[in-house]
Design an enzyme around this catalytic site. Sequence first.
Site, PDB file in Angstrom:
ATOM      1  N   LYS A   1      47.342 123.671 102.042  1.00  0.00           N
ATOM      2  CA  LYS A   1      48.085 122.605 101.356  1.00  0.00           C
ATOM      3  C   LYS A   1      47.858 121.271 102.064  1.00  0.00           C
ATOM      4  O   LYS A   1      47.910 121.181 103.301  1.00  0.00           O
ATOM      5  CB  LYS A   1      49.580 122.957 101.338  1.00  0.00           C
ATOM      6  CG  LYS A   1      50.446 121.840 100.788  1.00  0.00           C
ATOM      7  CD  LYS A   1      51.399 122.282  99.712  1.00  0.00           C
ATOM      8  CE  LYS A   1      52.312 121.110  99.362  1.00  0.00           C
ATOM      9  NZ  LYS A   1      52.711 121.123  97.973  1.00  0.00           N
TER      10      LYS A   1
ATOM     11  N   ASN B   1      54.246 119.958  88.138  1.00  0.00           N
ATOM     12  CA  ASN B   1      54.981 119.757  89.392  1.00  0.00           C
ATOM     13  C   ASN B   1      55.011 118.305  89.791  1.00  0.00           C
ATOM     14  O   ASN B   1      54.118 117.533  89.444  1.00  0.00           O
ATOM     15  CB  ASN B   1      54.355 120.602  90.514  1.00  0.00           C
ATOM     16  CG  ASN B   1      53.160 119.917  91.130  1.00  0.00           C
ATOM     17  OD1 ASN B   1      53.287 119.123  92.053  1.00  0.00           O
ATOM     18  ND2 ASN B   1      51.964 120.195  90.589  1.00  0.00           N
TER      19      ASN B   1
ATOM     20  N   ASN C   1      41.598 115.507  98.801  1.00  0.00           N
ATOM     21  CA  ASN C   1      42.486 115.496  97.639  1.00  0.00           C
ATOM     22  C   ASN C   1      42.477 114.131  96.983  1.00  0.00           C
ATOM     23  O   ASN C   1      43.177 113.215  97.404  1.00  0.00           O
ATOM     24  CB  ASN C   1      43.900 115.904  98.092  1.00  0.00           C
ATOM     25  CG  ASN C   1      44.872 115.967  96.936  1.00  0.00           C
ATOM     26  OD1 ASN C   1      44.599 115.430  95.858  1.00  0.00           O
ATOM     27  ND2 ASN C   1      46.009 116.605  97.155  1.00  0.00           N
TER      28      ASN C   1
ATOM     29  N   CYS D   1      45.822 114.361  93.037  1.00  0.00           N
ATOM     30  CA  CYS D   1      47.238 114.410  92.672  1.00  0.00           C
ATOM     31  C   CYS D   1      47.623 113.236  91.785  1.00  0.00           C
ATOM     32  O   CYS D   1      47.470 112.091  92.176  1.00  0.00           O
ATOM     33  CB  CYS D   1      48.109 114.408  93.916  1.00  0.00           C
ATOM     34  SG  CYS D   1      48.329 116.061  94.534  1.00  0.00           S
TER      35      CYS D   1
ATOM     36  N   LYS E   1      37.806 117.025  95.705  1.00  0.00           N
ATOM     37  CA  LYS E   1      38.557 117.587  94.572  1.00  0.00           C
ATOM     38  C   LYS E   1      38.832 116.495  93.553  1.00  0.00           C
ATOM     39  O   LYS E   1      39.436 115.465  93.882  1.00  0.00           O
ATOM     40  CB  LYS E   1      39.868 118.208  95.068  1.00  0.00           C
ATOM     41  CG  LYS E   1      40.648 118.920  93.956  1.00  0.00           C
ATOM     42  CD  LYS E   1      41.749 119.798  94.542  1.00  0.00           C
ATOM     43  CE  LYS E   1      42.551 120.506  93.478  1.00  0.00           C
ATOM     44  NZ  LYS E   1      43.563 121.403  94.060  1.00  0.00           N
TER      45      LYS E   1
ATOM     46  N   THR F   1      45.388 118.591  88.765  1.00  0.00           N
ATOM     47  CA  THR F   1      46.342 118.668  87.650  1.00  0.00           C
ATOM     48  C   THR F   1      46.255 117.460  86.717  1.00  0.00           C
ATOM     49  O   THR F   1      45.754 116.409  87.088  1.00  0.00           O
ATOM     50  CB  THR F   1      47.775 118.792  88.182  1.00  0.00           C
ATOM     51  OG1 THR F   1      48.027 117.682  89.035  1.00  0.00           O
ATOM     52  CG2 THR F   1      47.967 120.086  88.941  1.00  0.00           C
TER      53      THR F   1
ATOM     54  N   CYS G   1      49.598 141.729  56.685  1.00  0.00           N
ATOM     55  CA  CYS G   1      50.577 140.688  57.024  1.00  0.00           C
ATOM     56  C   CYS G   1      50.296 139.405  56.250  1.00  0.00           C
ATOM     57  O   CYS G   1      51.158 138.532  56.156  1.00  0.00           O
ATOM     58  CB  CYS G   1      50.569 140.404  58.525  1.00  0.00           C
ATOM     59  SG  CYS G   1      49.051 139.629  59.110  1.00  0.00           S
TER      60      CYS G   1
ATOM     61  N   CYS H   1      46.198 135.663  57.321  1.00  0.00           N
ATOM     62  CA  CYS H   1      44.892 135.057  57.060  1.00  0.00           C
ATOM     63  C   CYS H   1      44.930 134.314  55.725  1.00  0.00           C
ATOM     64  O   CYS H   1      44.397 133.209  55.596  1.00  0.00           O
ATOM     65  CB  CYS H   1      43.796 136.110  57.061  1.00  0.00           C
ATOM     66  SG  CYS H   1      44.050 137.442  55.865  1.00  0.00           S
TER      67      CYS H   1
ATOM     68  N   CYS I   1      33.895 130.514  51.153  1.00  0.00           N
ATOM     69  CA  CYS I   1      34.182 130.644  52.587  1.00  0.00           C
ATOM     70  C   CYS I   1      33.166 129.819  53.383  1.00  0.00           C
ATOM     71  O   CYS I   1      31.956 129.973  53.182  1.00  0.00           O
ATOM     72  CB  CYS I   1      34.113 132.119  53.017  1.00  0.00           C
ATOM     73  SG  CYS I   1      34.275 132.355  54.800  1.00  0.00           S
TER      74      CYS I   1
ATOM     75  N   CYS J   1      34.778 129.213  58.913  1.00  0.00           N
ATOM     76  CA  CYS J   1      35.437 128.377  59.931  1.00  0.00           C
ATOM     77  C   CYS J   1      36.049 129.189  61.059  1.00  0.00           C
ATOM     78  O   CYS J   1      36.431 128.642  62.087  1.00  0.00           O
ATOM     79  CB  CYS J   1      36.494 127.487  59.282  1.00  0.00           C
ATOM     80  SG  CYS J   1      37.979 128.349  58.762  1.00  0.00           S
TER      81      CYS J   1
END
Lengths: 440, 415
Positions: free
Chosen positions: B45, B73, B131, B134, B172, B200, B344, B347, B375, B378
């Site tokens: 870290k 975070n 780093n 961040c 990074k 992130t 179901c 589709c 069709c 896709c």
Amino acid sequence: MPDNSWLPIPKENIIKERFAKTKPIMTPSEAVVESSRCIFCHDAPCINACPTSIDIPMFIRQIMTKNTTGAAKTIFTQNILGKSCGQVCPTSVLCEGACVYHDLNEKPIDIGRLQAYATESAIDKNIRFFEKGKSTGKKVAIIGAGPAGIACAHELTVLGHEVTIFEANKKPGGLNTYGVAPYKFSNEDASKELKYISEIGFKIKTNSPVKEVKKLEKEFDAIFIGTGLGSSRKINIPGENLKGVFGATEFIHNLRAKELKVSVGKNVIVIGGGNTAIDAAVESSLLGANVTIIYRRSEKEQSAYNFEVEHAKKHNVKFMYLTSPVEILGKGNITGVKCIRNKLKKSEIIPQKGSEFVVSCDMLIKASGQKKMVEFFNSISKIKLGNGKIIVNKDFQTTNPKYFAGGDCINGGKEVVNAVANGRDAAHGIDKFLIKNKRK
Amino acid sequence: MANLETNFAGIKSPNPFWLASAPPTNTGYQIMNAFRAGWGGAVWKTLGTPIVNVSSRYSAVSYKNNKLMGLNNIELITDRSLEVNLKEIKEVKEKFPKNALIISMMFETKEEWHDCIIRCEDLGVDGFELNYGCPHGMCERGMGSAVGQNPEVCERITSWVTEKATKPVIVKLTPNVTDISKPALAAQRGGANAVSLINTINSVTGINLTTMEPNPTVAGQSSHGGYCGPAVKPIALNMLAELTNNPNFKLPISGIGGIETWQDATEFFLMGATSVQVCTAVMHYGFRIVTDLISGVSNYLDLNNMKHVTDLKGIAAKKLRKWEELDLNYKVIAHIDPEKCISCQLCYIACEDGAHQSIALLPDSRIPIIKEDTCVGCNLCSLVCPVESCISMVEVKTKKKKLVWANHPANPAHI
């Protein structure tokens, strides 16, 4: 009653424990997990399998998004008794039986419990979705405060008609109060639901059996018959009047009326192969009895649902198939029942001569169907019956135009949900009749 | 069994699975537990000038009943002293000499960078990760993504480090840029030995509908955070491919972003990664998930008759092309297997309301029918179908040769 052959009434806490809900209300996290499993089918098979056509995928989605109020409204819009139906419907042969998950060998969505979850939440918070419609000045009498009558009354009230229900019993609710198994739907459940529904503003007159219809005909513009079925059928064998012999409907009625505080025999025989036989057997077993169900045909022909039979077996109920009672034995009190073995030739029952045997018991419950209230129906002019059932058209109107009918008295005995669907749809038939299609 | 041993820009580790610089690598205690569980390496870290963290720090996105689809975070770099961290680094390296131990760093001045590099190298660390990623907190102080977003600064600071470090240096990268190749090439110019991506993504995960405060809440307020977890994997794969396919970029890449399963890791290798780093999945399930990462990738290599994990490198990246290079004469249409269909009709409604009205319902059947003449292939129906391999996309064989946009008659620029 002979002292040592009857069981004491179990203590209250034991009753509570033994009669605990078989399908308890879900916790919020259970509801979110279960609702997340639903894949939201298009034109979903579960909707088509529901006699009241509740938009099941929609209310499940609403539970998933924590819009529980919206879910309750989706349910109540189609079925104002959605709470009791969620708890007492044989879902595995209706909505859940149609779930596409069966084709994937996956457990179907627990629709009944999700429905009970959403509706209970709204009932507990008294969130109301409907109000009395603008008065039409028309008055409707309903005979019987069972599921059909209540559903009809609610819908008619929304449509603006003045409704009075006449109920013979001390409490309203019909089978929900006096019939269904208490481990599915309790007295407390029934009274909470009824209070919630009836607050919309229809009258329920209890202890008011209708003996004479002339007065009603004068006072009301239309009448809905939702009387259900009558007392238990006789089995027409010697000894039926001995002490300790009961009809299933009466036994269960008494059990519910006394809030489960009843005494049963040590050894109980139940005659019959339907769902009522199962209920009476399981209830007796929960009260401490050794219970055997005697049914004249084989397991295959039994009309009780498989899941009910399994449930009875779990409660140590024994089954004696291909057996008929021929005589109830005893002097004053029942001591046993003489039976005979049957063979089936296609659907014909052939008793086997010389196969007679005696099963001793302290109590016998007859669950071989209920009488139809033919006498009462015949007292109303121009109402036609078919096989003891009232004949109605698609608007649930009888052959006497002022009378409508729905529920067990027209179908011979189906589920609560069928009665609700009939009552609701009959309300629209009555509305059409009363205001002659003038509604837009 | 296939060989998973990894040499990443000179950093050796028993397998290519490393823990990313994040809460799971906060302490020596955690990293030693991770190495015992089977992780090949760990990026400590981020060390840096002292900071203080807020409470609370994380918020997440669930999809239906699935937790931590995405995690966000607002935690900063290490909040423990440099001395404590260095003491623990020494202990880890002594106890686990064969595992890769890389130190993440973030400083302001050249002197601070140099000081930390010297002290870490004395302890025998295997490499450094800078780093520059961040996107919250530290960037407001001119560090983290503030560096990664400015190629000039990125190059300059990288060169400060590389002029001092004798161990490999990884930069990074932050994904919060429009063109990932800019900072990557800057890092290369600054002398970096490798890059890792993605850090992130700027995010607000959601709002608490009771309090109307964004998540996560700190005394009624919030701040945007860095998004990671399974939700970000597609973004990471795309950026990874952009670098893999950039002919001017030559450095090895450590892939990061939503890796949870061996399949995820394999996809990163196929897109050009030499090692991968994991954080969110460990925050969700613990170090034990590495067991399946190792066995899953090994089995996949065996199945494909590959000897070494590096055999996977970049195979799929080569197949990621510009749109204009795609064959316009290629055609697939959907096929529904009526035996598998559970009726179901998802589709049907997806195609009807959301695509090309090319699925029909017949009156007496619940099984939908593909309208093959309309069709367009896709894929949508096959994507919404809940049944494994019930709807397949079947190639319509034509004798037509490959036709790209440049040569297509409908292209106005085509002569």
